[in-house]
Design an enzyme around this catalytic site. Structure first.
Site, PDB file in Angstrom:
ATOM      1  N   LYS A   1      26.546  51.843  24.062  1.00 37.39           N
ATOM      2  CA  LYS A   1      25.568  52.924  23.934  1.00 37.39           C
ATOM      3  C   LYS A   1      25.899  54.073  24.893  1.00 37.39           C
ATOM      4  O   LYS A   1      25.854  55.243  24.531  1.00 37.39           O
ATOM      5  CB  LYS A   1      24.168  52.375  24.233  1.00 37.39           C
ATOM      6  CG  LYS A   1      23.057  53.405  24.188  1.00 37.39           C
ATOM      7  CD  LYS A   1      22.684  53.772  22.770  1.00 37.39           C
ATOM      8  CE  LYS A   1      21.483  54.701  22.713  1.00 37.39           C
ATOM      9  NZ  LYS A   1      21.098  54.985  21.332  1.00 37.39           N
TER      10      LYS A   1
ATOM     11  N   LYS B   1      15.493  78.693  22.096  1.00 34.95           N
ATOM     12  CA  LYS B   1      14.270  78.910  22.864  1.00 34.95           C
ATOM     13  C   LYS B   1      14.512  78.816  24.372  1.00 34.95           C
ATOM     14  O   LYS B   1      13.982  79.579  25.156  1.00 34.95           O
ATOM     15  CB  LYS B   1      13.260  77.837  22.442  1.00 34.95           C
ATOM     16  CG  LYS B   1      11.870  78.018  22.979  1.00 34.95           C
ATOM     17  CD  LYS B   1      10.961  76.957  22.358  1.00 34.95           C
ATOM     18  CE  LYS B   1       9.586  76.997  22.969  1.00 34.95           C
ATOM     19  NZ  LYS B   1       8.706  75.966  22.381  1.00 34.95           N
TER      20      LYS B   1
ATOM     21  N   GLY C   1      19.210  77.511  17.078  1.00 30.23           N
ATOM     22  CA  GLY C   1      18.985  76.225  17.733  1.00 30.23           C
ATOM     23  C   GLY C   1      20.251  75.692  18.376  1.00 30.23           C
ATOM     24  O   GLY C   1      21.324  75.724  17.773  1.00 30.23           O
TER      25      GLY C   1
ATOM     26  N   ALA D   1      22.021  62.130  16.163  1.00 31.11           N
ATOM     27  CA  ALA D   1      22.907  63.073  16.849  1.00 31.11           C
ATOM     28  C   ALA D   1      24.326  62.973  16.279  1.00 31.11           C
ATOM     29  O   ALA D   1      25.023  63.974  16.124  1.00 31.11           O
ATOM     30  CB  ALA D   1      22.920  62.763  18.349  1.00 31.11           C
ATOM     31  N   GLN D   2      24.722  61.762  15.990  1.00 31.83           N
ATOM     32  CA  GLN D   2      26.065  61.515  15.455  1.00 31.83           C
ATOM     33  C   GLN D   2      26.296  62.349  14.188  1.00 31.83           C
ATOM     34  O   GLN D   2      27.290  63.079  14.079  1.00 31.83           O
ATOM     35  CB  GLN D   2      26.156  60.016  15.129  1.00 31.83           C
ATOM     36  CG  GLN D   2      27.515  59.512  14.749  1.00 31.83           C
ATOM     37  CD  GLN D   2      27.436  58.021  14.356  1.00 31.83           C
ATOM     38  OE1 GLN D   2      27.925  57.640  13.310  1.00 31.83           O
ATOM     39  NE2 GLN D   2      26.804  57.207  15.179  1.00 31.83           N
TER      40      GLN D   2
ATOM     41  N   VAL E   1      12.595  81.572  17.761  1.00 34.70           N
ATOM     42  CA  VAL E   1      12.618  82.036  16.375  1.00 34.70           C
ATOM     43  C   VAL E   1      11.203  81.951  15.818  1.00 34.70           C
ATOM     44  O   VAL E   1      10.514  80.943  15.976  1.00 34.70           O
ATOM     45  CB  VAL E   1      13.587  81.186  15.529  1.00 34.70           C
ATOM     46  CG1 VAL E   1      13.599  81.670  14.080  1.00 34.70           C
ATOM     47  CG2 VAL E   1      14.989  81.248  16.113  1.00 34.70           C
TER      48      VAL E   1
ATOM     49  N   ASP F   1      18.638  67.692  11.974  1.00 36.03           N
ATOM     50  CA  ASP F   1      17.424  67.006  11.517  1.00 36.03           C
ATOM     51  C   ASP F   1      16.730  67.698  10.349  1.00 36.03           C
ATOM     52  O   ASP F   1      15.921  67.076   9.659  1.00 36.03           O
ATOM     53  CB  ASP F   1      16.423  66.875  12.677  1.00 36.03           C
ATOM     54  CG  ASP F   1      17.015  66.128  13.859  1.00 36.03           C
ATOM     55  OD1 ASP F   1      17.997  65.395  13.654  1.00 36.03           O
ATOM     56  OD2 ASP F   1      16.493  66.283  14.972  1.00 36.03           O
TER      57      ASP F   1
ATOM     58  N   GLU G   1      13.292  52.306  21.745  1.00 33.10           N
ATOM     59  CA  GLU G   1      14.071  52.732  22.923  1.00 33.10           C
ATOM     60  C   GLU G   1      13.146  53.090  24.086  1.00 33.10           C
ATOM     61  O   GLU G   1      13.437  52.779  25.239  1.00 33.10           O
ATOM     62  CB  GLU G   1      14.986  53.909  22.568  1.00 33.10           C
ATOM     63  CG  GLU G   1      16.161  53.494  21.689  1.00 33.10           C
ATOM     64  CD  GLU G   1      17.361  54.437  21.792  1.00 33.10           C
ATOM     65  OE1 GLU G   1      17.133  55.653  21.887  1.00 33.10           O
ATOM     66  OE2 GLU G   1      18.502  53.949  21.777  1.00 33.10           O
TER      67      GLU G   1
END
Lengths: 405, 405
Positions: free
Chosen positions: A378, A38, A10, A318-319, A81, A301, A170
């Protein structure tokens, strides 16, 4: 002696961060690094709500993986995968199998529909760049068709967003800005359009400061967005969604567009891998390895870590994924050298939830902020993610520089 | 004595040309000029193929009617005409009725499906700006969905264009340029896409010089476009079209996108008006009046005039429509003064068929031309139409200035 092989699955924030940190730390002759993904591109999963709303082009939210990896140190394989066998140390893909000495699983999230009937089939999700792109096209197609058709089907102009968490809010922020543009572009009277957020939990943006949440809801309502909170979606059909409003009270809302933004889970391959997990997430050891599998790291994640201060899992951001990638690379290098691994501790720099291109709420450097200031922060956060993975070049190419809009 | 009322129906090339020439020639106190149009904007119907292919934004092909009319001389009413009664001299609309002393019918064309089953329902047409916009969205939606779906339905990537006349060929030219962009944008392998032109007649672009037609077909084929000529569409279904290939030979082609670009007719209101007509077109007198109706002028696509040199009707073009508008205004002014009307003779300056933004074929100033030169001329022709109606201001605002692409 054969060089050890490190296979990274990934190329999201966690995987790419692992790879770029490995290629910084390791010489070409120390290990074979294989990155499997992918697509040939990485996409900013934290920007997908913008591509889905149509406020940013899908092209802008992705970049070529090859532009950030060193081809002499890392072999990139574009493949999907299909299986992970931690006993045999083999990864299977749709184009071949790969054995590993060290494995990094950074396969990202999948949407979670909690078994609610019809959602899988009739709701759209922002799971990846292709899905986000389709949401944009779906919405525009509905507006174009409404404008053309003789007998107007107003449910084409009703958009339901399931979920008032980070992603849902968002996305609503972008829609709030995008809908007036769509009305203008497709000759649709603004009063015909309905954007409704439906949330099962009794609150918006759980975990955020209540004062900031109030600000966010007020701002979104001012843009015409409606909220139905504490009211679970119980079914989705091709015509819309059924919402539970009370003990025996239901309301069916006709809507041609339903976007499901509530709940994520880890990747299903983890459930089939034999590694202990909860909804495809692995409660990792302190050095990011899967319990009982000393050669398998989980980052991003799919990694579950408890924030002991509040006794809740850290959110999948993401952080944290990028910090984990950094530490994962560090720990693999340590293992290669026969040194002990280090403990991962997230360094939470804050969290900012955007409300469109020009507004946001959040906490950064320990300070609460709203409006243009938060929006500026942001964009800086977004640019920092690019910088950490691809340096100045990538940041200039893909960064957000409408900083003071 | 009451001032006479001139009512102009439709703000296409013919109607707007009539109005702007009337407002130039008449003082404010001479006549009441009323312009009735469905939309508050005029659109360039000769550019719709670009909006439909997505090579030009729908916004760029239209402009506000109020930006070109003089509000002190012309009253603009946004309404849809629902009936014309030439006996009572009354026009009915969805918001009211209007009596006239002079009537100008410039209602433009409608698509003609020749009674072929399913076309009305399952084929898209470029009849107006909203319809063109929907074609663009429809195509993009198919590409986005194909890219996302697990089980790929390749018929989403098959586009059938019915008709190899002017509109069909210009649309194919745009598609030839647009498809590679769409493939890139939506991650679709180019070899999966099929664009097929189906034409019942045994030739492409009837009336054009054969050498130019050969060039056009060669260029379009080089862009991967297929042609099936002399093979009528006999039915359209939700899955595609059935084509007659021989006496008892049929072929069903699966295609999610079918655009019907073969055949136009006049406006159906003419058929209900009592004016003698053929497929809603009126064989007008030499001064552009409807035979037997000395107070009714017909200009543009609803007017049928025979080109006696070739014994065939003049094609319904913007060039002729604008010249007719000019002469129509001239003749109304003459009638108001009690002077005789003049005979209309088209001044054919040539005809250019575009093959995308960078290529074209045509004849201008008596010379055959192809490629960039013809494309340049085509853009000049488009700009000239803007200039004739709206002067330098409109040309600069809406003109095509990528002249040497």
């Amino acid at each position: 002696m054969k060089r050890p092989t490190i296979v990274v699955l990934g190329a999201g924030y966690g995987g790419l961060s692992t790879v770029v940190n490995l290629q910084k730390s390791l010489g070409t002759d120390v290990a074979d690094i294989v990155l499997i993904n992918k697509n040939e591109y990485h996409y900013e999963s934290t920007w997908l709500h913008e591509a889905a709303a149509g406020t940013m082009s899908p092209e802008s939210v992705r970049y070529d993986i090859k532009s950030v990896i060193n081809g002499e140190k890392v072999k990139f394989i574009q493949a999907e995968v299909t299986g992970i066998d931690v006993k045999e140390k083999v990864v299977t893909t749709d184009v071949g199998t790969h054995t590993y000495d060290y494995l990094v699983i950074s396969l990202g999230f999948e949407g979670e529909t909690f078994g609610i009937p019809g959602l899988d089939k009739y709701a759209l999700s922002m799971a990846n760049v292709k899905a986000a792109r389709q949401i944009r096209e779906h919405i525009e197609y509905q507006f174009a068709t409404w404008s053309l058709e003789e007998e107007k089907d107003d449910s084409r102009l009703t958009l339901i967003v399931g979920g008032a968490g980070f992603t849902g809010i968002e996305f609503l922020g972008e829609l709030g800005n995008r809908v007036p543009e769509l009305c203008k572009e497709y000759d649709v009277p603004a009063e015909k359009v309905r954007v409704l957020c439906v949330e099962a939990a009794p609150m918006v943006l759980p975990g955020f400061d209540p004062e900031l949440v109030d600000y966010a809801v007020r701002q979104l309502k001012a843009k015409g967005i409606e909220f139905s909170i504490g009211t679970p979606v119980v079914e989705a059909t091709p015509e819309g969604v059924n919402i539970k409003k009370g003990e025996d009270e239901f309301e069916f809302i006709k809507a041609r567009t339903v976007v499901w933004a509530a709940g994520v889970r880890g990747n299903r391959l983890i459930e089939e891998s034999g590694i202990e997990n909860m909804r495809a997430r692995v409660k990792v050891d302190k050095d990011l390895r899967a319990p009982g599998h000393s050669d398998v790291f989980i980052v991003g994640d799919c990694a579950l870590m408890i924030n002991e201060e509040v006794n809740r899992p850290y959110p999948p951001t993401a952080q944290i994924a990028m910090q984990q990638g950094d530490m994962c690379a560090n720990n693999i290098v340590a293992l290669l050298k026969g040194e002990p691994t280090s403990v991962f501790t997230p360094d939470l720099k804050g969290s900012i939830c955007s409300l469109g291109d020009d507004d946001a709420i959040g906490v950064a450097f320990g300070k609460k902020m709203t409006g243009k200031k938060a929006s500026f922060m942001k964009k800086m956060v977004d640019n920092r993610a690019l910088f950490l993975i691809g340096g100045v070049g990538l940041t200039l190419k893909k960064g957000k520089f409408n900083l003071l809009k």
